[in-house]
Design an enzyme around this catalytic site. Sequence first.
Site, PDB file in Angstrom:
ATOM      1  N   ASP A   1      -7.489  33.886  21.070  1.00 34.33           N
ATOM      2  CA  ASP A   1      -6.295  34.447  20.427  1.00 34.33           C
ATOM      3  C   ASP A   1      -6.226  34.027  18.953  1.00 34.33           C
ATOM      4  O   ASP A   1      -6.883  33.065  18.523  1.00 34.33           O
ATOM      5  CB  ASP A   1      -5.071  33.926  21.192  1.00 34.33           C
ATOM      6  CG  ASP A   1      -3.850  34.828  21.068  1.00 34.33           C
ATOM      7  OD1 ASP A   1      -3.878  35.738  20.231  1.00 34.33           O
ATOM      8  OD2 ASP A   1      -2.877  34.593  21.800  1.00 34.33           O
TER       9      ASP A   1
ATOM     10  N   ASP B   1       0.362  43.306  22.564  1.00 37.43           N
ATOM     11  CA  ASP B   1       1.319  42.486  23.305  1.00 37.43           C
ATOM     12  C   ASP B   1       2.385  43.350  23.945  1.00 37.43           C
ATOM     13  O   ASP B   1       3.174  42.866  24.745  1.00 37.43           O
ATOM     14  CB  ASP B   1       2.006  41.491  22.355  1.00 37.43           C
ATOM     15  CG  ASP B   1       1.197  40.221  22.226  1.00 37.43           C
ATOM     16  OD1 ASP B   1       0.197  40.070  22.956  1.00 37.43           O
ATOM     17  OD2 ASP B   1       1.557  39.376  21.392  1.00 37.43           O
TER      18      ASP B   1
HETATM   19  C1  DGJ Z   1      -0.288  36.207  21.823  1.00 37.92           C
HETATM   20  C2  DGJ Z   1      -1.073  37.033  22.791  1.00 37.92           C
HETATM   21  O1  DGJ Z   1      -1.208  38.329  22.346  1.00 37.92           O
HETATM   22  C3  DGJ Z   1      -0.389  36.953  24.162  1.00 37.92           C
HETATM   23  O2  DGJ Z   1      -1.048  37.789  25.066  1.00 37.92           O
HETATM   24  C4  DGJ Z   1      -0.394  35.534  24.621  1.00 37.92           C
HETATM   25  O3  DGJ Z   1      -1.692  35.096  24.836  1.00 37.92           O
HETATM   26  C5  DGJ Z   1       0.306  34.661  23.599  1.00 37.92           C
HETATM   27  N1  DGJ Z   1      -0.235  34.841  22.280  1.00 37.92           N
HETATM   28  C6  DGJ Z   1       0.210  33.214  23.969  1.00 37.92           C
HETATM   29  O4  DGJ Z   1       0.752  32.400  23.027  1.00 37.92           O
END
Ligand code: DGJ
Length: 752
Positions: free
Chosen positions: A477, A547
């Site tokens: 990430d 997200d």
């Molecule tokens: C951002 C990501 O896009 C989410 O799917 C998740 O992993 C969060 N970060 C976790 O902090």
Amino acid sequence: MIIFNQEKSTFHLKTAKTSYIMKIFDSGHLFHLYWGNSLNTNNLDYSIPRQNWYKELEKNYDTNEFQLEFYPQEFPGYGATDLRSPIIELEFADGSSTTDFKYVKHKIYSGKHKLDGLPATYTENDSEAQTLEITLSDTIKNIDAILSFTVFDNYNAITRSVKLINKSNHNIKIQRILSASLDFKESNFEILHLSGAWARECHIERMPLRKGTQSIESRRGASSHSQNPFIALVKPDVTENYGEVYAMSLVYSGNFLANIEVDMYYSCRMQIGINPFDFTWLLKPNSTFQTPEAVLVYSNDGITGMSHTYQNLYAKRLIRGNWRDKARPILINNWEATYFDFDEVKIKKIAQEASNFGIELFVLDDGWFGQRNSDDCSLGDWFVNENKLHGGLKKLVDDINSMGLKFGLWFEPEMICPVSELYKKHPDWCLHVKGRKRSTARHQLVLDLSRKDVCEYIIDSVSTILSNANIEYVKWDMNRNMNEIGSDLLAPENQREVAHRYILGLYYILEKITQKFPNILFESCASGGGRFDPGMLYYMPQTWTSDNTDAIERLKIQYGTSIVYPNIAMGCHVSAVPNHQVSRITPFSTRGIAAMCGNFGYELDLTKLNNQEKEQAKAQIKFYKMIRNLIQFGDFYRLQSPFNSNEVAWSFVAKDKSEAIVSFFRVLAQPNHPQVTIRAVGLEKNSIYQDERTGLTYGGDELMSVGINIPDDIFQGAIYDSLSNKVLFAGMTNNSIKGDYSSFIWHFIKIK
Ligand code: DGJ
């Protein structure tokens, strides 16, 4: 195939369906003559504009009256009579900036060389592609530019990049060096690009081209949610399946510029490359600078033709490694199920339920390390929080493996929290500018990947975790963009190199880690699709698309992402309702069908599903396993756009046409709707296909010309689960929100 015609001084770059032709003009400059449908000839001298004028007035091209600005070019410098946007802008030791590059030599070879330190498309054997390297030189300043063009015959794509070599005895400052530039004699085009924001990635934008300069770019340090590093010029009459499209996509994950200039003669110049904004590079004597690669695609079959070219090339000759051709597992991710609030007991309950449902991979997201019980600390401290995971990570992984599930783990290695052990030890390891505040975002700073020691720390700390348990998937990430960009270790004259050096550092880390752990399935993520770009796909074969897990929002996001990227690269999950990003309530079946657009998974607490939802989840998983190869390795067709309709449809067709999926979504309930019909595309017209659910048979020609009727009940507000063949909600609920967001999926199998 690349054909050099010595007599005409032309290079003909020919793929199965396209031709791209350049000429070394009498003046020594490299001109662009043609890009489009495949031609048999390359004798296009007649097409060069205004040459008679010069010939008659001046008799040769060496006179001071010669104006490069009138000619279509491949490598336009700045200052020497072409005042349009240059591909290159240099500052020499004497303070001057005029450049004029002319042909010196070229070579043609089979296959393709790697780009130093940068991701790029590749060949598996030399017969797949040919490469042309043309050396141009500015002889006054003693600097060479080697332009590389690779022609992927069967993929119908051409790649371009530039290597600059300083052969002089002086430093040169590169102010701008793009990867590709080419000129069209006309400007009757529209621009197509992918634009967005967090939770709204890759929305399709299309607008007329105007006189002047139009650009999309990223100045955020990552390719970004805001604009994707892709741009296309399309003829105004272009549709999904018809018309001419000229596209450029950049294999790069940092700041980029895609620039179109319509000049005073209504010709237009199209360019893509590293963003010159806040960029300079000090090129010392005898050193080189390599640009990222641009991938150029021409389609005469509309936008779908272009998308298929990018999707096929990226799926097979950009994505690498053991997972490239393997079916991707159905996963359960705990992020939206638990956020930071979990321990090993809770995690194992979800995993056990996942295993009962037939899910194949459990992914432990954020919150397992350091003191991380919220998002304000511990990034950088890559050691397991045993207060949360009693018994440690290895024990948890073993337990989950014994349930029949693979185990995956989340990292955000490029970041550091000011509240962390790492920051106490190394406060100078983040990007920062001395004397200025260090702006945090999501309570974190960005590690300075232009530094070797920082890169090595990341490689070591991530590798230690990956080596100590049976981790088979990693979610990598990256959750903020760059501010106060500076590095402690670089001299003042190198500070504007930091953003690019960061990306080179990132690529170095990714190369090392992915080579060290070739069996791990890596998924990249940047707050969803904030770095969904070809550069990341080279290292990590899939990306968390957004997200935003709301099924209706995902229709646009996934539809837009497919413009350039293969569906096998998209992570798509079923999540809980009310949805956590937009609070919308959508039926479980619609969430499932929307998520069956790529790598399928769940992101909710499975232990909280009611019995009906449990049955639906099991049916979805069983069904997805049956159609997984079709989705992950088939051809994707966009049938009805969510950007201009209440009804949305798409389809997957197996490469051998043996089966197809058609998915349909109706967003808002509408009473008394006329019969809606969706026509399939890409089938064999003389074959017979059977609807796997009803057993009814149709000719391929019928499905494509007559189409499939959308069952009426879903227009009456009923919610129909086409997988279990059950009406879940009876309908007749005009004006009722419960009737919104219906969907349907068909699976057709060729029987003869
Ligand atoms: C951002 C990501 O896009 C989410 O799917 C998740 O992993 C969060 N970060 C976790 O902090």
